[in-house]
Design an enzyme around this catalytic site. Structure first.
Site, PDB file in Angstrom:
ATOM      1  N   ASN A  67       1.879  83.104 157.461  1.00  0.00           N
ATOM      2  CA  ASN A  67       3.164  83.779 157.393  1.00  0.00           C
ATOM      3  C   ASN A  67       2.974  85.266 157.098  1.00  0.00           C
ATOM      4  OD1 ASN A  67       5.778  84.645 157.051  1.00  0.00           O
ATOM      5  ND2 ASN A  67       6.341  83.138 155.533  1.00  0.00           N
ATOM      6  N   THR A  68       2.602  85.576 155.865  1.00  0.00           N
ATOM      7  CA  THR A  68       2.528  86.973 155.434  1.00  0.00           C
ATOM      8  C   THR A  68       1.715  87.852 156.395  1.00  0.00           C
ATOM      9  OG1 THR A  68       2.545  86.087 153.203  1.00  0.00           O
ATOM     10  CG2 THR A  68       2.045  88.427 153.429  1.00  0.00           C
ATOM     11  N   ALA A  80      -1.660  79.342 153.155  1.00  0.00           N
ATOM     12  CA  ALA A  80      -1.714  80.428 152.171  1.00  0.00           C
ATOM     13  C   ALA A  80      -3.089  81.074 152.068  1.00  0.00           C
ATOM     14  CB  ALA A  80      -1.297  79.952 150.777  1.00  0.00           C
ATOM     15  N   GLY A  81      -3.080  82.365 152.058  1.00  0.00           N
ATOM     16  CA  GLY A  81      -4.304  83.122 151.816  1.00  0.00           C
ATOM     17  C   GLY A  81      -4.947  83.670 153.075  1.00  0.00           C
ATOM     18  N   GLY A  92       0.290  84.777 149.628  1.00  0.00           N
ATOM     19  CA  GLY A  92       0.587  86.182 149.879  1.00  0.00           C
ATOM     20  C   GLY A  92      -0.547  87.148 149.582  1.00  0.00           C
ATOM     21  N   LYS A  94       7.984  70.710 153.881  1.00  0.00           N
ATOM     22  CA  LYS A  94       6.796  71.201 153.180  1.00  0.00           C
ATOM     23  C   LYS A  94       7.131  71.221 151.695  1.00  0.00           C
ATOM     24  CE  LYS A  94       4.408  75.518 152.173  1.00  0.00           C
ATOM     25  NZ  LYS A  94       4.062  76.879 152.620  1.00  0.00           N
TER      26      LYS A  94
END
Ligand code: SF4
Lengths: 257, 381, 66
Positions: free
Chosen positions: A206-207, A184-185, A158, A97
């Site tokens: 992820n987060t 993301a987001g 994040g 990535k």
């Protein structure tokens, strides 16, 4: 119904990709992967820190997953290329990535440097998945440079703010002949489902999982949301209604025939 | 990968079967969608969709207003030469037809240019038959050099060229290409083009892509309605457009809906297309590709054209003659096809305005070449 | 002799190999990747390759990341 995702010719069984950063304890990761059914899992590279005891993070990952190291920490193409080459040396495989961030305030990716990195790495046989700001022309350049999929951000890394770039991602989905993976987001399973309903090929989370009160339960919720969203997409939702306004007939003249 | 690779797959489909299966609820769903997929477009071309023509019209009208406003761009064709080596069965200029052949001298080109420019038109489409001997690229270039003094936009509708040749013409001042595949069905194509270079289906099919690579600003394609089964022909033309739009996001893409008219040589269309069919074709295309230009020529009657203005059309020819030198001295020479809407440019402008639209005579001015347009000679609306 | 490890100057015995260094620092072999003066060094060479004064060494490992 046969509905498989292929990336660089490889079949991927789950449309939920997960990141392994920000977990309080690596011990959670096997259960998270199992509950989410994810097959593609990202990892990162760091310099060894001599102050703290080192653990082999790879031993927490089941053998049958696809490992995708990221190039986080890279601020330009040259650094991303270097990190990717090191990652391959760890035996993680060819997937990478690309993440090039030169903006430390918003952590937005640098599309220009990313294109340059893809050009080099694709030629070296990497399966390159670039993280990017959703811009049609940049995505085209990335596709031309040899990217295997395009990973636009839904909102800054994040932030868990959801898919703020919806219109732009929709355009990438319509125009780019590569899997579009929203990265993301995404803060909630409903937002993952939204991305899938829009026609995204997959999402990377992820987060939202790592920082949940109960990461394993959240991982399962994301897995189900992604499947639900995909099914909704495949079943052809009625989409936004074009509101009809009554006006005088436009085809009346044809009746004279 | 070119569109040729794509169309091979598309031609293997049995369209008559696909059209049979379309249901009323499917059409209703499609009309509620924000963005259509190719299979939706196909369904809108089915006999079932014809029952929802008025709903399609309302939606098409709205979309056109949304993307183009109330404007109709006007242009006119200028026929430079009717020499042709091809044997297109349906065409009046076909090499086997015994008609007087002629090509304009540069002096005549200038006269025609003056006559057309006096009407206020700024967009010109120049046409020739296919004869690399009589009207070589160098001749086209010479003509363009004369014409660009009078017009802000010059499109060509000539035999298909190589990428390099397109680039040469662009450098001279050409900014638009019109080229019709005539018929997308390869079998019918081969049957209707028995002799001449035009037999090469693929070279013609890929011409718009070559022009795109060469940097053409506007590309206009189409199928000659009447030569093949119109539903599948319009579908394939729409897929060709979608391909070009995706491949060349910087290009202004548009489509014409030329319908076979009676002409010298007496070819009768094998698959006649009614007004209703034509309207359905235009609307299906508009709903599928909301941003493409749609052109209707003076082949169609004034009544039909006036009605089509509100149904998705964005460009129209006006004050047309399809004969060589037809704008000046040769009222009796034989044209490529017969004009139906014979109104003058001024009449067209008035009609369009009466319908609540703005006639646009110029929407492009190339600053690189612009210094040479002599505005004193033309009246700009 | 002095070398640079992960950007910081470090003092190590002469004739140290990469393996010696890892052993001294208690780093398991299988979790790290070594870059010496900008070049990745294959594992099979870690034993034989001796470090030289002012070499620049990066010791990298895999961690969790998204
Ligand atoms: S259609 Fe064109 S190429 Fe064919 S005969 Fe007519 S002028 Fe010639």
């Amino acid at each position: 119904m046969e509905d498989k995702l292929y990336i660089a010719g490889r079949q991927v069984d789950s449309r939920l990709f997960i990141g392994t950063g920000k977990f309080a304890d690596y011990n959670l990761i096997p259960a998270v992967i199992k509950a989410s059914k994810a097959q593609v899992v990202t990892v990162a590279l760091r310099r060894v820190d001599f102050g703290t005891p080192e653990e082999n993070m790879l031993k927490y990952l089941p053998p049958d997953i696809i490992l995708m190291p990221n190039t986080s920490g890279a601020r330009n193409a040259a650094e991303a290329i270097r990190i990717a080459r090191i990652a391959r040396e760890t035996g993680c495989g060819d997937w990478v990535k690309i993440e090039v961030i030169s903006d430390q305030k918003y952590l937005l990716p640098d599309n220009f440097e990313t294109v340059k990195a893809i050009e080099v790495l694709a030629k070296e046989g990497f399966v390159v998945l670039p993280y990017m700001s959703p811009d049609l022309m940049a995505a085209k350049r990335m596709a031309e440079a040899g990217a295997a999929a395009i990973m636009p951000l839904g909102s800054p890394i994040g932030t868990n703010r959801g898919i703020k770039t919806r219109e732009l991602i929709q355009i990438l989905i319509s125009e780019i002949n590569l899997p579009i993976i929203v990265d993301a987001g995404i803060g909630r399973p409903s937002e993952a489902a939204e991305a899938m309903e829009m026609g995204a090929a997959a999402v990377l989370v992820n987060t939202a999982i790592a920082t949940a009160e109960n990461p394993v339960l959240m991982a399962e919720a994301f897995g189900q949301a992604v499947e639900a969203g995909r099914k909704a997409y495949l079943s052809g939702p009625g989409s936004t209604q074009r509101v009809a306004e009554a006006s005088s007939p436009l085809t009346g003249f044809l009746r004279k025939e | 990968m070119t569109f040729y690779d794509e169309i091979i797959g598309l031609q293997n489909t049995d369209y008559s079967d696909a059209f049979e299966l379309v249901t009323a609820s499917q059409i209703a769903n499609i009309l509620a969608k924000a963005e259509l997929q190719p299979q939706d477009f196909l369904a809108l071309l089915s006999p079932q969709a014809a029952f929802s023509l008025e709903e399609m019209a309302q939606a098409g009208h709205r979309l056109t207003l949304q993307h183009f406003g109330r404007t109709i761009m006007l242009y006119t064709p200028l026929y430079l030469s009717n020499y042709c080596v091809n044997h297109c069965v349906y065409c009046g200029f076909n090499a086997t037809n015994d008609i007087p052949r002629r090509k304009l001298t540069l002096a005549e080109v200038e006269l025609e240019a003056k006559a057309i420019a006096a009407t206020g038109l700024q967009h010109l489409l120049i046409l020739t038959g296919e004869s690399r001997q009589q009207s070589p690229v160098s001749y086209i270039k010479d003509c363009v050099a004369v014409l660009r003094k009078y017009f802000s936009s010059i499109s060509i509708e000539i035999y298909p060229l190589s990428t390099e040749e397109y680039a040469e013409l662009i450098a001279t001042g050409v900014d638009g290409l019109t080229i019709y595949q005539e018929v997308y069905d390869a079998k019918i194509y081969s049957h209707l083009h028995p002799k001449g270079p035009k037999r090469d289906y693929r070279f013609r099919l890929e011409a718009p892509e070559r022009a795109g690579q060469a940097g053409m600003r506007v590309i206009n394609i189409g199928a000659l309605l009447g030569l093949g089964e119109w539903r599948s022909e319009v579908f394939l033309a729409g897929m060709h457009l979608a391909y070009l739009q995706k491949q060349f996001p910087e290009i202004e893409i548009s489509i014409s809906f030329p319908r076979m008219r009676p002409q010298f040589g007496n070819y009768q269309p094998e698959f006649p297309v009614s007004d209703r069919d034509l309207v359905q074709s235009i609307l299906a295309l508009r709903l599928f590709l909301p941003r493409v230009g749609i052109t209707i020529s003076t082949r169609e009657s004034s009544e039909l054209r006036d009605n089509l203005i509100r149904l998705g059309v964005t460009k129209m020819s006006a004050g047309s003659s399809t004969a060589i030198g037809g704008h000046t001295d040769a009222p009796d020479s034989i044209g490529q096809f017969e004009i139906s809407d014979k109104r003058s440019v001024e009449e067209m402008r008035q009609t369009i305005a009466t319908l609540g639209y703005k006639p646009v005579l110029k929407d492009w001015h190339d600053l690189n070449l612009g210094g040479e347009v002599d505005n004193a000679k033309v009246s700009i609306s | 002799m002095q070398v640079k490890i992960n950007g910081a100057v470090a003092e190590i015995p002469d004739n140290h190999s990469i393996d010696d260094l890892l052993l001294a620092r208690k780093l398991p072999r299988d979790i790290v990747i070594i870059e010496l003066n900008g070049e990745i060094i294959k594992r099979e060479n870690w034993e034989s390759l001796k470090l030289n004064p002012s070499d620049s060494l990066e010791i990298i490992r895999i961690i969790g990341g998204g």
